[in-house]
Design an enzyme around this catalytic site. Sequence first.
Site, PDB file in Angstrom:
ATOM      1  N   SER A 124       2.173  -2.789  15.023  1.00 17.86           N
ATOM      2  CA  SER A 124       2.394  -1.471  15.625  1.00 17.86           C
ATOM      3  C   SER A 124       1.618  -0.360  14.937  1.00 17.86           C
ATOM      4  CB  SER A 124       3.888  -1.121  15.607  1.00 17.86           C
ATOM      5  OG  SER A 124       4.326  -0.821  14.294  1.00 17.86           O
ATOM      6  N   LYS A 160       6.317   3.575  10.168  1.00 21.51           N
ATOM      7  CA  LYS A 160       5.850   4.408  11.269  1.00 21.51           C
ATOM      8  C   LYS A 160       5.326   5.743  10.731  1.00 21.51           C
ATOM      9  CE  LYS A 160       7.158   1.814  14.841  1.00 21.51           C
ATOM     10  NZ  LYS A 160       7.364   0.595  14.060  1.00 21.51           N
TER      11      LYS A 160
END
Length: 215
Positions: A124, A160
Amino acid sequence: MKSLTDKQQQLWEYILDFYEDYSQFPSYEDMQEAFGYSSSNSIYQHLQALTKKNYLAKHGRGHYDIHPSKRNELSGFYPGIPVKGRIAAGAMHEAISENLGHLPVEIHPETSDHYFALIVDGESMIDADIRDGDYIIIDPREPGDGEIGAIRYRGETTLKTIRKRADGITLQPENPSFDPIDITPEEWEKVTVYGTYVGKAWKKGNDWGLIFRAG
């Protein structure tokens, strides 16, 4: 220098032995098991006392290391970067809790010996040049806006980019195939922050090196 109580001395000696065996600081679970405590509160109190007496240094939320003035009490310690577990870059998974040895590299130990490494699971964050299987370097401080954070949210860990908004925080993936996660300010207060991504390790043959994120 203030003297230690018997229990503080026992914990201090355990920490030194653990550091010499594993090249990293023991986890709360390691210390609880070693001393038979039913909760982490007693360990926390002893760690606080050792910090006040300059045996330990505290970095970020709940991260400790041996105080630079006490490094001479370590025998044969290799100043590598401890690998503390795996972190998801994709679907979130369980908390970081493993001891996976250390990376055989050293980076300005007088200012950064509290850094640690994590192994990335998932894709990701590929647009930030963080890929599955990478060893990333974490500074145990809270990430600022636009920095990449290693956090635990709702019992699971993730890596993230942190985007701060007027009405909360967004955990932004760096891959269009993944969805962002929006968190309210109240929820963010309950998030466990492991630290901020500052770079990653690379290996060529038997040699290891480091590359740090610009800025």
